[in-house]
Enzyme design. Structure first.
Site: not given
Length: 204
Positions: A86, A168
């Site tokens: 990530e 996000v």
């Protein structure tokens, strides 16, 4: 040769499976790796790297203000590689710190992550990796609607595509589907209804 790698792809392209495979390959040869992942991705728990097929490993959780060069440098074990999942969630400064790990500590760093967000803008970490990584490699997957190459992911909330919102927004298969550019703009509504069925609303 010691390098900074970035392997990127749309959601569902197998990035997490690949990082777990790389870790296994090193460890099967008796070598130690440092597995790390940003703490913002807490789908399987903070500091857990988990794939869609159920494989998972514990990792060091990266916090927003961590200096990654210092984190690696203080490790007393002999590390053969640093592996980061990530990586799109890293800051530009943290990517620069990883480059220092490569250049000053002579330890290869392999990062895995998304190129862009669900609105087709680069994440800060991905942008910096594209700017300074020694090697870039795309991991491919196919569009949910047509089978062509997927280049991004479409965010679905309450069965509807989202084209604005927070960059996000943590989620997995219940929130995102890989898509080509055409179907990011024009998703198949019937297919969406099959993938994300909505419960009937109670009558007033």
């Amino acid at each position: 040769m010691t390098q900074l790698f970035f392997e990127y792809g749309a959601m569902g392209s197998g990035k997490t499976i690949e990082i777990l495979k790389v870790a296994h390959n090193y460890e099967s040869q008796g070598k130690k790796v440092l597995l790390m992942t940003p703490d913002v991705d807490d789908r399987a728990g903070v500091g857990i790297i988990a794939s869609r097929i159920g494989l998972k490993r514990e990792a060091i959780a990266i916090h927003k203000k961590d200096n990654l060069f210092d984190e690696v440098a203080k490790t007393t074990d002999t590390i053969s590689a640093v592996l980061i999942d990530e990586a799109q969630f890293l800051s530009a400064e943290q990517v620069d710190q990883l480059a220092e790990v490569v250049d000053d500590l002579n330890i290869p760093v392999m990062t895995f992550g998304l190129r862009q967000d669900a609105f087709n803008h680069l994440f800060p970490g991905s942008k910096r990796l594209f700017e300074i990584a020694d090697k870039l490699e795309e991991m491919k997957t196919i569009c949910t609607f047509c089978g062509k190459k997927a280049i991004t992911q479409l965010r679905i909330v309450n069965g509807k595509p989202q084209y604005a919102g927070d960059q996000v927004f943590i989620g997995g298969d219940e929130t995102y589907v890989p898509v080509c550019r055409k179907h990011w703009h024009h998703p198949d509504k019937e297919r969406l209804a099959e993938l994300f069925p909505q419960k009937d609303q109670p009558a007033d």
